[in-house]
Design an enzyme around this catalytic site. Sequence first.
Site, PDB file in Angstrom:
ATOM      1  N   GLY A 185      -5.235   1.382 -11.364  1.00 26.23           N
ATOM      2  CA  GLY A 185      -5.232   0.096 -10.691  1.00 26.23           C
ATOM      3  C   GLY A 185      -6.576  -0.329 -10.153  1.00 26.23           C
ATOM      4  O   GLY A 185      -6.955  -1.512 -10.228  1.00 26.23           O
ATOM      5  N   GLY A 210      -2.094   0.856 -15.596  1.00 24.87           N
ATOM      6  CA  GLY A 210      -3.136   1.874 -15.699  1.00 24.87           C
ATOM      7  C   GLY A 210      -3.812   2.106 -14.363  1.00 24.87           C
ATOM      8  O   GLY A 210      -3.199   1.906 -13.306  1.00 24.87           O
ATOM      9  N   VAL A 238      -2.982  -0.411  -2.087  1.00 21.42           N
ATOM     10  CA  VAL A 238      -2.454  -1.474  -2.934  1.00 21.42           C
ATOM     11  C   VAL A 238      -3.224  -1.454  -4.249  1.00 21.42           C
ATOM     12  O   VAL A 238      -4.462  -1.404  -4.251  1.00 21.42           O
ATOM     13  CB  VAL A 238      -2.591  -2.850  -2.244  1.00 21.42           C
ATOM     14  CG1 VAL A 238      -2.204  -3.976  -3.191  1.00 21.42           C
ATOM     15  CG2 VAL A 238      -1.734  -2.892  -0.985  1.00 21.42           C
ATOM     16  N   GLY A 239      -2.518  -1.487  -5.355  1.00 20.38           N
ATOM     17  CA  GLY A 239      -3.162  -1.461  -6.664  1.00 20.38           C
ATOM     18  C   GLY A 239      -3.343  -2.848  -7.242  1.00 20.38           C
ATOM     19  O   GLY A 239      -3.349  -3.867  -6.536  1.00 20.38           O
ATOM     20  N   THR A 270       4.259   1.977 -14.596  1.00 17.50           N
ATOM     21  CA  THR A 270       4.283   0.585 -14.117  1.00 17.50           C
ATOM     22  C   THR A 270       4.970  -0.259 -15.186  1.00 17.50           C
ATOM     23  O   THR A 270       4.853   0.027 -16.373  1.00 17.50           O
ATOM     24  CB  THR A 270       2.831   0.112 -13.910  1.00 17.50           C
ATOM     25  OG1 THR A 270       2.280   0.810 -12.799  1.00 17.50           O
ATOM     26  CG2 THR A 270       2.746  -1.388 -13.658  1.00 17.50           C
TER      27      THR A 270
HETATM   28  N1  GLY Z   1      -1.611  -0.032 -12.215  1.00 16.91           N
HETATM   29  C1  GLY Z   1      -0.728   0.378 -11.202  1.00 16.91           C
HETATM   30  C2  GLY Z   1      -1.408   0.914 -10.015  1.00 16.91           C
HETATM   31  O1  GLY Z   1      -2.518   1.436 -10.114  1.00 16.91           O
HETATM   32  O2  GLY Z   1      -0.864   0.844  -8.966  1.00 16.91           O
END
Ligand code: GLY
Length: 304
Positions: A226, A224, A201-202, A172
């Site tokens: 999410g 990390g 969705v994160g 990310t």
């Molecule tokens: N931190 C990115 C995700 O988990 O989508």
Amino acid sequence: MTTHHETPPSDWIVLVHGGAGDVAPERRATHADGCALAAEAGAAVLRAGGTALAAVEAAVRVLEDDPKFNAGTGACLNEDGQIELDASIMDGASLRAGAVAALPPFKNAISVARAALEDGRHVLYASEGAARFAVSKGFTPAKLEELRTDAALERLAQVRAGKAAAGWAGGTVGAVAKDAAGHVAAATSTGGMVDKRAGRVGDSPIVGAGTYADDQTGAASTTGTGESFLRTAFAARVVTATHVPALGPMLGAALEAMTARVGGTGGVILVDRDGRGAFARTTASMSYALVRSAAGAETEERGS
Ligand code: GLY
């Protein structure tokens, strides 16, 4: 192991990350170099007197275009072998924000998020509606093959074959900045997790979890697991804790508290209203770079 780092105050500063994870040691320098190119794109904006908001968008676009990172070109693939992008951007001066979630392939999701911020009617657009919004603002949809890399295909195959852990891909990307006028901004963009369920969705597109910015305190971008950052409203929490004398330990403690409470690992970058930059990670690596200006002298740093 928790690692943290911070800088003194700055007149202006841009700090970027290329994702917390476990990048092979021999590839970490290349990831840091990719971050340095992005930080320089943001610094060029700030050097010319531009806004923190423009700087974080410029920096994240560079990272989205770099296939090494899990955003834009090189984004990871979901359970259907598709790309669904999450991104958000926030302006600390006005608290305006824009975000897209589960967006079908577009080259630069962060610019679609910026268009949502500028449009102002809604903060967050999802899925096909987000794509329709993007097209209405002049963005051209990308073909899956344009953003899908061999590395992303290989990683999905490894996960399906049980040779790699399912889940968060690392990589990310994000940027935070403070401009010479004293305004802060933050931006985050990702493909999410390898083999994620369609529609997952994160934290990255969620204002307060993956991204937050407020001129009264500072700006943060996370990377990390999410679900953990979502459940702890992580970005907003650390942005409201910038009154401490040392930002790095505060961020490290926040990550450790998240892990203790809900599990998960990751990293975070932050700038405060005085232009202090800081990051922390609880992962083996997190590529980053920054450019800052203080008393007329510029400093550049990169690492992983
Ligand atoms: N931190 C990115 C995700 O988990 O989508």
